[in-house]
Design a protein around this motif. Structure first.
Motif, PDB file in Angstrom:
ATOM      1  N   THR A  28      -9.996  25.664  21.036  1.00 22.03           N
ATOM      2  CA  THR A  28     -11.256  25.724  21.773  1.00 22.03           C
ATOM      3  C   THR A  28     -12.389  26.221  20.890  1.00 22.03           C
ATOM      4  N   ILE A  29     -12.111  27.266  20.119  1.00 24.50           N
ATOM      5  CA  ILE A  29     -13.132  27.821  19.229  1.00 24.50           C
ATOM      6  C   ILE A  29     -13.519  26.815  18.150  1.00 24.50           C
ATOM      7  N   PHE A  30     -12.535  26.166  17.543  1.00 24.24           N
ATOM      8  CA  PHE A  30     -12.829  25.186  16.493  1.00 24.24           C
ATOM      9  C   PHE A  30     -13.636  24.015  17.037  1.00 24.24           C
ATOM     10  N   THR A  31     -13.278  23.548  18.226  1.00 18.46           N
ATOM     11  CA  THR A  31     -13.997  22.432  18.835  1.00 18.46           C
ATOM     12  C   THR A  31     -15.438  22.819  19.140  1.00 18.46           C
ATOM     13  N   ALA A  32     -15.623  23.989  19.716  1.00 17.38           N
ATOM     14  CA  ALA A  32     -16.973  24.447  20.044  1.00 17.38           C
ATOM     15  C   ALA A  32     -17.801  24.665  18.787  1.00 17.38           C
ATOM     16  N   SER A  33     -17.172  25.190  17.746  1.00 18.77           N
ATOM     17  CA  SER A  33     -17.944  25.454  16.533  1.00 18.77           C
ATOM     18  C   SER A  33     -18.349  24.177  15.824  1.00 18.77           C
ATOM     19  N   SER A  34     -17.593  23.115  16.011  1.00 22.14           N
ATOM     20  CA  SER A  34     -17.965  21.858  15.361  1.00 22.14           C
ATOM     21  C   SER A  34     -18.998  21.074  16.169  1.00 22.14           C
ATOM     22  N   GLN A  35     -19.101  21.368  17.473  1.00 23.22           N
ATOM     23  CA  GLN A  35     -19.991  20.587  18.318  1.00 23.22           C
ATOM     24  C   GLN A  35     -21.053  21.412  19.030  1.00 23.22           C
ATOM     25  N   GLY A  36     -20.838  22.703  19.136  1.00 22.36           N
ATOM     26  CA  GLY A  36     -21.730  23.521  19.948  1.00 22.36           C
ATOM     27  C   GLY A  36     -22.734  24.312  19.142  1.00 22.36           C
ATOM     28  N   THR A  40     -23.203  28.837  22.433  1.00 20.36           N
ATOM     29  CA  THR A  40     -21.989  28.311  23.045  1.00 20.36           C
ATOM     30  C   THR A  40     -20.753  28.980  22.454  1.00 20.36           C
ATOM     31  N   ILE A  41     -20.745  29.123  21.148  1.00 17.95           N
ATOM     32  CA  ILE A  41     -19.610  29.751  20.474  1.00 17.95           C
ATOM     33  C   ILE A  41     -19.465  31.201  20.922  1.00 17.95           C
ATOM     34  N   ASN A  42     -20.573  31.927  20.978  1.00 18.25           N
ATOM     35  CA  ASN A  42     -20.526  33.327  21.413  1.00 18.25           C
ATOM     36  C   ASN A  42     -20.036  33.450  22.848  1.00 18.25           C
ATOM     37  N   LYS A  43     -20.463  32.535  23.711  1.00 19.97           N
ATOM     38  CA  LYS A  43     -20.040  32.548  25.106  1.00 19.97           C
ATOM     39  C   LYS A  43     -18.537  32.317  25.220  1.00 19.97           C
ATOM     40  N   ILE A  44     -18.019  31.365  24.469  1.00 20.66           N
ATOM     41  CA  ILE A  44     -16.580  31.077  24.497  1.00 20.66           C
ATOM     42  C   ILE A  44     -15.789  32.254  23.939  1.00 20.66           C
ATOM     43  N   MET A  45     -16.256  32.821  22.848  1.00 18.26           N
ATOM     44  CA  MET A  45     -15.563  33.969  22.259  1.00 18.26           C
ATOM     45  C   MET A  45     -15.497  35.124  23.252  1.00 18.26           C
ATOM     46  N   LYS A  46     -16.593  35.348  23.980  1.00 19.79           N
ATOM     47  CA  LYS A  46     -16.630  36.428  24.971  1.00 19.79           C
ATOM     48  C   LYS A  46     -15.621  36.145  26.091  1.00 19.79           C
ATOM     49  N   GLN A  47     -15.546  34.887  26.542  1.00 20.09           N
ATOM     50  CA  GLN A  47     -14.627  34.534  27.619  1.00 20.09           C
ATOM     51  C   GLN A  47     -13.176  34.680  27.170  1.00 20.09           C
ATOM     52  N   LEU A  48     -12.877  34.313  25.948  1.00 22.34           N
ATOM     53  CA  LEU A  48     -11.502  34.360  25.465  1.00 22.34           C
ATOM     54  C   LEU A  48     -11.041  35.775  25.166  1.00 22.34           C
ATOM     55  N   SER A  49     -11.946  36.656  24.891  1.00 19.82           N
ATOM     56  CA  SER A  49     -11.541  38.017  24.541  1.00 19.82           C
ATOM     57  C   SER A  49     -11.268  38.881  25.759  1.00 19.82           C
ATOM     58  N   CYS A  50     -11.551  38.385  26.944  1.00 21.86           N
ATOM     59  CA  CYS A  50     -11.297  39.157  28.177  1.00 21.86           C
ATOM     60  C   CYS A  50      -9.888  38.990  28.649  1.00 21.86           C
TER      61      CYS A  50
END
Length: 50
Positions: A28-36, A40-50
């Protein structure tokens, strides 16, 4: 420590599930970092760390 075969199987299954979740999160992180965007990346990282 003496574990039964059933207990060892359950431990290994739990490890497999954790590894699958971890790999899915990385994908998920790799996909977002290549397209987002950075937001967006910060939002995903925050969601995954919970």
């Amino acid at each position: 420590m003496d574990y039964t075969v059933t207990q060892v199987s359950a431990f290994l299954a739990a490890i497999d599930r954790q590894e699958a979740r971890s790999l899915a999160n990385l994908l998920t992180i790799f996909t977002a970092s290549s397209q987002g965007t950075n937001d967006t990346i910060n939002k995903i990282m925050k969601q995954l760390s919970c």
